[in-house]
Design an enzyme around this catalytic site. Sequence first.
Site, PDB file in Angstrom:
ATOM      1  N   HIS A  51      11.645  -6.478   1.963  1.00 43.65           N
ATOM      2  CA  HIS A  51      12.067  -5.893   0.693  1.00 43.65           C
ATOM      3  C   HIS A  51      11.641  -4.438   0.585  1.00 43.65           C
ATOM      4  O   HIS A  51      10.813  -3.954   1.351  1.00 43.65           O
ATOM      5  CB  HIS A  51      11.551  -6.688  -0.514  1.00 43.65           C
ATOM      6  CG  HIS A  51      10.058  -6.753  -0.663  1.00 43.65           C
ATOM      7  ND1 HIS A  51       9.289  -7.770  -0.133  1.00 43.65           N
ATOM      8  CD2 HIS A  51       9.176  -5.932  -1.308  1.00 43.65           C
ATOM      9  CE1 HIS A  51       8.010  -7.573  -0.450  1.00 43.65           C
ATOM     10  NE2 HIS A  51       7.913  -6.442  -1.161  1.00 43.65           N
ATOM     11  N   GLU A 110       7.882  -9.053 -11.864  1.00 45.60           N
ATOM     12  CA  GLU A 110       8.804  -8.619 -10.815  1.00 45.60           C
ATOM     13  C   GLU A 110      10.083  -9.433 -10.804  1.00 45.60           C
ATOM     14  O   GLU A 110      10.120 -10.586 -11.244  1.00 45.60           O
ATOM     15  CB  GLU A 110       8.127  -8.714  -9.449  1.00 45.60           C
ATOM     16  CG  GLU A 110       7.724 -10.133  -9.076  1.00 45.60           C
ATOM     17  CD  GLU A 110       7.249 -10.213  -7.634  1.00 45.60           C
ATOM     18  OE1 GLU A 110       6.089  -9.874  -7.395  1.00 45.60           O
ATOM     19  OE2 GLU A 110       8.051 -10.601  -6.772  1.00 45.60           O
ATOM     20  N   GLN A 152      12.751  -5.458  -4.632  1.00 45.57           N
ATOM     21  CA  GLN A 152      11.710  -6.016  -5.506  1.00 45.57           C
ATOM     22  C   GLN A 152      11.476  -5.004  -6.626  1.00 45.57           C
ATOM     23  O   GLN A 152      10.907  -3.942  -6.390  1.00 45.57           O
ATOM     24  CB  GLN A 152      10.420  -6.237  -4.704  1.00 45.57           C
ATOM     25  CG  GLN A 152       9.282  -6.815  -5.530  1.00 45.57           C
ATOM     26  CD  GLN A 152       7.985  -6.920  -4.723  1.00 45.57           C
ATOM     27  OE1 GLN A 152       7.640  -6.006  -3.982  1.00 45.57           O
ATOM     28  NE2 GLN A 152       7.273  -8.031  -4.865  1.00 45.57           N
ATOM     29  N   HIS A 207       6.987   0.977  -2.285  1.00 44.76           N
ATOM     30  CA  HIS A 207       6.559   0.518  -0.954  1.00 44.76           C
ATOM     31  C   HIS A 207       7.727  -0.109  -0.211  1.00 44.76           C
ATOM     32  O   HIS A 207       8.756  -0.426  -0.802  1.00 44.76           O
ATOM     33  CB  HIS A 207       5.389  -0.477  -1.057  1.00 44.76           C
ATOM     34  CG  HIS A 207       5.718  -1.779  -1.738  1.00 44.76           C
ATOM     35  ND1 HIS A 207       5.629  -1.965  -3.107  1.00 44.76           N
ATOM     36  CD2 HIS A 207       6.135  -2.974  -1.251  1.00 44.76           C
ATOM     37  CE1 HIS A 207       5.957  -3.212  -3.407  1.00 44.76           C
ATOM     38  NE2 HIS A 207       6.280  -3.842  -2.304  1.00 44.76           N
ATOM     39  N   GLU A 259       3.902  -3.045   3.319  1.00 44.54           N
ATOM     40  CA  GLU A 259       3.500  -4.429   3.097  1.00 44.54           C
ATOM     41  C   GLU A 259       3.994  -5.268   4.280  1.00 44.54           C
ATOM     42  O   GLU A 259       5.064  -4.984   4.826  1.00 44.54           O
ATOM     43  CB  GLU A 259       4.147  -4.908   1.780  1.00 44.54           C
ATOM     44  CG  GLU A 259       3.855  -6.341   1.390  1.00 44.54           C
ATOM     45  CD  GLU A 259       4.551  -6.723   0.073  1.00 44.54           C
ATOM     46  OE1 GLU A 259       5.130  -5.844  -0.613  1.00 44.54           O
ATOM     47  OE2 GLU A 259       4.541  -7.932  -0.254  1.00 44.54           O
TER      48      GLU A 259
HETATM   49  N1  CMX Z   1       2.862   5.246  -1.697  1.00 41.04           N
HETATM   50  C1  CMX Z   1       2.352   6.343  -1.059  1.00 41.04           C
HETATM   51  N2  CMX Z   1       1.151   6.894  -1.374  1.00 41.04           N
HETATM   52  C2  CMX Z   1       0.448   6.283  -2.347  1.00 41.04           C
HETATM   53  C3  CMX Z   1       0.896   5.139  -3.017  1.00 41.04           C
HETATM   54  C4  CMX Z   1       2.170   4.615  -2.663  1.00 41.04           C
HETATM   55  N3  CMX Z   1       2.692   3.545  -3.268  1.00 41.04           N
HETATM   56  N4  CMX Z   1      -0.020   4.743  -3.919  1.00 41.04           N
HETATM   57  C5  CMX Z   1      -1.028   5.633  -3.840  1.00 41.04           C
HETATM   58  N5  CMX Z   1      -0.740   6.558  -2.886  1.00 41.04           N
HETATM   59  C6  CMX Z   1      -1.561   7.713  -2.513  1.00 41.04           C
HETATM   60  C7  CMX Z   1      -1.848   8.549  -3.737  1.00 41.04           C
HETATM   61  O1  CMX Z   1      -0.812   9.493  -3.971  1.00 41.04           O
HETATM   62  C8  CMX Z   1      -3.154   9.209  -3.382  1.00 41.04           C
HETATM   63  O2  CMX Z   1      -2.934  10.317  -2.544  1.00 41.04           O
HETATM   64  P1  CMX Z   1      -3.639  11.730  -2.831  1.00 41.04           P
HETATM   65  O3  CMX Z   1      -5.108  11.440  -2.702  1.00 41.04           O
HETATM   66  O4  CMX Z   1      -3.105  12.605  -1.743  1.00 41.04           O
HETATM   67  O5  CMX Z   1      -3.244  12.107  -4.225  1.00 41.04           O
HETATM   68  C9  CMX Z   1      -3.870   8.130  -2.577  1.00 41.04           C
HETATM   69  O6  CMX Z   1      -2.840   7.267  -2.076  1.00 41.04           O
HETATM   70  C10 CMX Z   1      -4.826   7.327  -3.420  1.00 41.04           C
HETATM   71  O7  CMX Z   1      -4.097   6.884  -4.538  1.00 41.04           O
HETATM   72  P2  CMX Z   1      -4.697   6.470  -5.945  1.00 41.04           P
HETATM   73  O8  CMX Z   1      -3.684   6.802  -6.989  1.00 41.04           O
HETATM   74  O9  CMX Z   1      -6.100   6.988  -6.109  1.00 41.04           O
HETATM   75  O10 CMX Z   1      -4.699   4.900  -5.865  1.00 41.04           O
HETATM   76  P3  CMX Z   1      -5.744   3.902  -5.231  1.00 41.04           P
HETATM   77  O11 CMX Z   1      -6.448   4.508  -4.061  1.00 41.04           O
HETATM   78  O12 CMX Z   1      -6.525   3.283  -6.300  1.00 41.04           O
HETATM   79  O13 CMX Z   1      -4.692   2.783  -4.706  1.00 41.04           O
HETATM   80  C11 CMX Z   1      -3.607   1.710  -2.935  1.00 41.04           C
HETATM   81  C12 CMX Z   1      -3.799   3.028  -3.662  1.00 41.04           C
HETATM   82  C13 CMX Z   1      -2.556   1.892  -1.857  1.00 41.04           C
HETATM   83  C14 CMX Z   1      -4.934   1.264  -2.313  1.00 41.04           C
HETATM   84  C15 CMX Z   1      -3.147   0.662  -4.006  1.00 41.04           C
HETATM   85  O14 CMX Z   1      -1.920   1.088  -4.546  1.00 41.04           O
HETATM   86  C16 CMX Z   1      -2.982  -0.731  -3.458  1.00 41.04           C
HETATM   87  O15 CMX Z   1      -3.946  -1.469  -3.309  1.00 41.04           O
HETATM   88  N6  CMX Z   1      -1.722  -1.158  -3.143  1.00 41.04           N
HETATM   89  C17 CMX Z   1      -1.472  -2.480  -2.625  1.00 41.04           C
HETATM   90  C18 CMX Z   1      -1.140  -3.476  -3.721  1.00 41.04           C
HETATM   91  C19 CMX Z   1       0.136  -3.148  -4.437  1.00 41.04           C
HETATM   92  O16 CMX Z   1       0.740  -2.106  -4.282  1.00 41.04           O
HETATM   93  N7  CMX Z   1       0.563  -4.138  -5.294  1.00 41.04           N
HETATM   94  C20 CMX Z   1       1.793  -4.008  -6.063  1.00 41.04           C
HETATM   95  C21 CMX Z   1       2.985  -4.594  -5.349  1.00 41.04           C
HETATM   96  C22 CMX Z   1       2.906  -6.106  -5.235  1.00 41.04           C
HETATM   97  C23 CMX Z   1       3.973  -6.718  -4.326  1.00 41.04           C
HETATM   98  O17 CMX Z   1       4.626  -5.998  -3.573  1.00 41.04           O
HETATM   99  O18 CMX Z   1       4.145  -7.944  -4.385  1.00 41.04           O
HETATM  100 CO    CO Z   2       6.274  -5.970  -2.300  1.00 42.08          CO
END
Ligand code: CMX
Ligand code: CO
Length: 150
Positions: A7, A43, A60, A84, A134
């Site tokens: 997705h 979602e 998604q 993502h 993912e």
């Molecule tokens: N795509 C690309 N870059 C991303 C991002 C994304 N989706 N999310 C965060 N970033 C980048 C930010 O821009 C930031 O970069 P800079 O430091 O250069 O500004 C950096 O990563 C850190 O971002 P943050 O805003 O401080 O966020 P966190 O570190 O707290 O979290 C992450 C980032 C990836 C660890 C968190 O989003 C995560 O755990 N994701 C996995 C879970 C998820 O996304 N769940 C929702 C979807 C569920 C599903 O698909 O079922």
């Molecule tokens: Co997903």
Amino acid sequence: MLTRIDHIGIACFDLDKTVEFYRATYGFEVFHSEVNEEQGVREAMLKINDTSDGGSSYLQLLEPTREDSAVGKWLAKNGEGVHHIAFGTADVDGDAEAIRSKDIRVLYDEPRIGSMGSRITFLHPKDTHGVLTELVTSAKPSADHSSAEH
Ligand code: CMX
Ligand code: CO
């Protein structure tokens, strides 16, 4: 082995309005919807096509259930858009470990529960050229029949 695009995750402020946009504009219907409290999302999965590995590809659509969730934080910073991509595999555990051994951060020690009872994990976007990635193993027994035994 990653065998399909499972997705594309799209962050939105209003799930119902966004679902209606995808229905009215493209004719895509909701295949499944759920709330995943652990991920902090409401979602909707819109099925696009079946894939040659026995799985399917979806969009998604994701609305945050709380501001401090991954999607909530991302929306506050970026507004709506592609959040993502997710690759499908028969063996999320094995593929995650193989990727971890290449010094790419895998966010969870063990896969967690995703859409429709799937098992999911994520790769850190700072280790993947900016794309939150993912990995998904579908719960559907007929999917991913290329299987973990390889
Ligand atoms: N795509 C690309 N870059 C991303 C991002 C994304 N989706 N999310 C965060 N970033 C980048 C930010 O821009 C930031 O970069 P800079 O430091 O250069 O500004 C950096 O990563 C850190 O971002 P943050 O805003 O401080 O966020 P966190 O570190 O707290 O979290 C992450 C980032 C990836 C660890 C968190 O989003 C995560 O755990 N994701 C996995 C879970 C998820 O996304 N769940 C929702 C979807 C569920 C599903 O698909 O079922
Ligand atoms: Co997903």
